[in-house]
Design a protein around this motif. Structure first.
Motif, mmCIF file in Angstrom:
data_model
loop_
_atom_site.group_PDB
_atom_site.id
_atom_site.type_symbol
_atom_site.label_atom_id
_atom_site.label_comp_id
_atom_site.label_asym_id
_atom_site.label_seq_id
_atom_site.Cartn_x
_atom_site.Cartn_y
_atom_site.Cartn_z
ATOM 1 N N LEU A 1 0.836 -1.189 0.000
ATOM 2 C CA LEU A 1 0.000 0.000 0.000
ATOM 3 C C LEU A 1 0.874 1.242 0.000
ATOM 4 N N VAL A 2 0.318 2.328 -0.510
ATOM 5 C CA VAL A 2 1.048 3.589 -0.533
ATOM 6 C C VAL A 2 0.209 4.660 0.157
ATOM 7 N N VAL A 3 0.883 5.446 0.977
ATOM 8 C CA VAL A 3 0.276 6.600 1.640
ATOM 9 C C VAL A 3 0.967 7.842 1.095
ATOM 10 N N VAL A 4 0.185 8.830 0.704
ATOM 11 C CA VAL A 4 0.757 10.085 0.217
ATOM 12 C C VAL A 4 0.183 11.232 1.033
ATOM 13 N N ALA A 5 1.063 12.052 1.575
ATOM 14 C CA ALA A 5 0.657 13.244 2.323
ATOM 15 C C ALA A 5 1.040 14.480 1.506
ATOM 16 N N THR A 6 0.045 15.320 1.221
ATOM 17 C CA THR A 6 0.271 16.521 0.421
ATOM 18 C C THR A 6 0.000 17.747 1.278
ATOM 19 N N PRO A 7 1.042 18.514 1.606
ATOM 20 C CA PRO A 7 0.844 19.699 2.448
ATOM 21 C C PRO A 7 0.284 20.866 1.646
ATOM 22 N N ASP A 8 -0.287 21.796 2.342
ATOM 23 C CA ASP A 8 -0.795 23.020 1.720
ATOM 24 C C ASP A 8 0.390 23.952 1.490
ATOM 25 N N PHE A 9 1.176 23.610 0.482
ATOM 26 C CA PHE A 9 2.430 24.311 0.200
ATOM 27 C C PHE A 9 2.819 23.992 -1.229
ATOM 28 N N GLU A 10 3.101 25.003 -2.026
ATOM 29 C CA GLU A 10 3.472 24.781 -3.423
ATOM 30 C C GLU A 10 4.981 24.875 -3.598
ATOM 31 N N LEU A 11 5.527 23.901 -4.276
ATOM 32 C CA LEU A 11 6.945 23.918 -4.634
ATOM 33 C C LEU A 11 7.035 23.786 -6.148
ATOM 34 N N GLU A 12 7.435 24.855 -6.813
ATOM 35 C CA GLU A 12 7.508 24.828 -8.266
ATOM 36 C C GLU A 12 8.523 23.785 -8.718
ATOM 37 N N THR A 13 8.128 23.030 -9.747
ATOM 38 C CA THR A 13 8.984 21.959 -10.243
ATOM 39 C C THR A 13 10.336 22.494 -10.699
ATOM 40 N N ASP B 1 16.123 23.096 -10.040
ATOM 41 C CA ASP B 1 17.287 23.977 -9.940
ATOM 42 C C ASP B 1 18.106 23.694 -8.683
ATOM 43 N N ALA B 2 17.465 23.114 -7.667
ATOM 44 C CA ALA B 2 18.169 22.817 -6.416
ATOM 45 C C ALA B 2 19.094 21.609 -6.535
ATOM 46 N N LEU B 3 18.953 20.844 -7.600
ATOM 47 C CA LEU B 3 19.747 19.627 -7.749
ATOM 48 C C LEU B 3 21.205 19.958 -8.054
ATOM 49 N N PRO B 4 22.122 19.187 -7.507
ATOM 50 C CA PRO B 4 23.546 19.431 -7.812
ATOM 51 C C PRO B 4 23.866 19.041 -9.240
ATOM 52 N N GLN B 5 24.794 19.760 -9.860
ATOM 53 C CA GLN B 5 25.226 19.441 -11.211
ATOM 54 C C GLN B 5 26.124 18.214 -11.245
ATOM 55 N N ASP B 6 26.839 17.990 -10.164
ATOM 56 C CA ASP B 6 27.728 16.837 -10.055
ATOM 57 C C ASP B 6 27.460 16.137 -8.730
ATOM 58 N N VAL B 7 27.593 14.822 -8.723
ATOM 59 C CA VAL B 7 27.405 14.051 -7.492
ATOM 60 C C VAL B 7 28.635 13.181 -7.260
ATOM 61 N N HIS C 1 18.520 13.232 -5.107
ATOM 62 C CA HIS C 1 17.618 14.387 -5.130
ATOM 63 C C HIS C 1 16.991 14.717 -3.779
ATOM 64 N N VAL C 2 16.756 13.719 -2.942
ATOM 65 C CA VAL C 2 16.094 13.987 -1.665
ATOM 66 C C VAL C 2 16.914 14.919 -0.768
ATOM 67 N N PRO C 3 18.229 14.715 -0.598
ATOM 68 C CA PRO C 3 18.982 15.631 0.264
ATOM 69 C C PRO C 3 18.947 17.084 -0.206
ATOM 70 N N ALA C 4 18.831 17.304 -1.523
ATOM 71 C CA ALA C 4 18.802 18.668 -2.060
ATOM 72 C C ALA C 4 17.421 19.296 -1.939
ATOM 73 N N ARG C 5 16.379 18.475 -1.981
ATOM 74 C CA ARG C 5 15.023 19.018 -2.014
ATOM 75 C C ARG C 5 14.343 19.050 -0.655
ATOM 76 N N ALA C 6 14.727 18.189 0.244
ATOM 77 C CA ALA C 6 14.083 18.159 1.560
ATOM 78 C C ALA C 6 14.129 19.514 2.269
ATOM 79 N N PRO C 7 15.245 20.259 2.203
ATOM 80 C CA PRO C 7 15.265 21.575 2.871
ATOM 81 C C PRO C 7 14.270 22.577 2.285
ATOM 82 N N LEU C 8 13.773 22.335 1.063
ATOM 83 C CA LEU C 8 12.799 23.239 0.447
ATOM 84 C C LEU C 8 11.375 22.987 0.942
#
Length: 311
Positions: A174-186, A191-197, A233-240
């Motif tokens: 099963l999958v649970v999805v929580a969607t907050p009342d907050f918009e994050l533009e794609t 743009d938050a992603l690193p160019q090199d890893v 991607h998660v470490p770069a996007r979680a702070p947003l």
């Protein structure tokens, strides 16, 4: 097209893309919410958007700038059919939610138009039509549109040429999805992603992706629980996303097998086994977002849900 219907309505689901270690590679169809598109043959040539309802306040009405319109145009072009089409679009999910909102509109439109003109295109060809739409608004990637059209869990091996693999979904997942009342533009999230890893992070994700696919084919929920971690991607996007790290950890603490960001965020998903655990996890995720000052909605359902279909 003799005998073709004058109008067709189709729905397409929200999706979880960038699933776990599968950045731009793994996508999953959700049981809800859905976008709905009605396509109607009209005398005037071309494609036009007749109406938009639901979460549609800022969406363009010009068909050439709207994902539903672009997908409809591309479907007609690929089918080699010149006919006037009018679209009525109902948005069942907000934009910038991390649920593949643009892909759902495109998939529903492509499905409806294809049925309206006699279904000359296969589902994979409709994916390509929807890729044309995604390229305009959020980049040319298939991990939303593929599951939105095909349903279930999809691995994107390549988009040029298109090469998709349907993965088996472990029993009872099963999958649970929580969607907050907050918009994050794609685009901001991308743009938050690193160019090199670092090589170590690339190796980490490669191993987790291999483990995830293995878990699907072996029906191994224990292995799947260890395979959803990500370092790309998660470490770069979680702070947003306010509270997202606490939401993911709270979900795991409440009994989720795994939890991560859905798409580019701000939605967060969790894999669970059993209805009781899913309900407990959903409540915990809402509470965690509330602690960050955000109200949220949750959806619970099978991780093996259908894609776009006509009504």
């Amino acid at each position: 097209m003799s005998g073709a219907p004058l109008a067709v309505t189709a729905t397409a689901p929200a999706t979880v893309a960038n699933l776990g270690p599968g950045f731009d590679l793994l996508g999953l169809a959700l049981p809800a919410p859905h976008d709905r598109v009605t396509a109607r043959i009209v005398r005037d040539s071309g494609v036009r958007i007749a109406s938009q309802t639901g979460y549609s306040e800022r969406l363009p009405v010009e068909a050439e700038r709207n994902t539903a319109g672009i997908a409809a145009i591309s479907t007609l072009r690929r089918a080699g059919i010149d006919v006037g089409i009018e679209l009525e679009v109902h948005k069942g999910m907000p934009i910038g939610s991390g649920l593949g909102s643009s892909a759902a509109s495109a998939a529903a439109a492509a499905c409806a138009v294809n049925a309206l003109i006699g279904s000359p295109l296969r589902r994979t060809e409709l994916v390509e039509a929807c890729l044309d739409a995604e390229a305009v608004v959020s980049g040319r990637h298939a991990d939303n549109v593929a599951p939105a059209l095909l349903g279930g869990l999809v691995l994107v091996l390549s988009i040029d040429p298109l090469d998709l693999v349907r993965l088996p979904v472990p029993d009872g997942l099963l999958v649970v999805v929580a969607t907050p009342d907050f918009e994050l533009e794609t685009r901001r999230a991308r743009d938050a992603l690193p160019q090199d890893v670092p090589l170590t992070d690339a190796t980490f994700n490669s191993g987790r992706l291999a483990a995830f696919v293995t878990a699907c084919f072996s029906n191994d929920l224990g292995l799947l629980a260890r395979a959803v971690d990500d370092r790309l991607h998660v470490p770069a996007r979680a702070p947003l996303i306010p509270g997202s790290e606490d939401v993911m950890q709270t979900a795991r603490d409440a009994g989720a097998l795994a939890s991560s960001i859905s798409g580019s965020g701000p939605s967060v998903f969790a894999f669970c086994h059993g209805a009781e655990a899913s309900a407990r996890v959903a409540s915990a995720m809402r509470d965690a977002f509330a602690n960050a000052g955000l109200e949220s909605l949750t959806h619970i359902g099978s991780a093996d849900s259908p894609g776009a279909r006509t009504q």
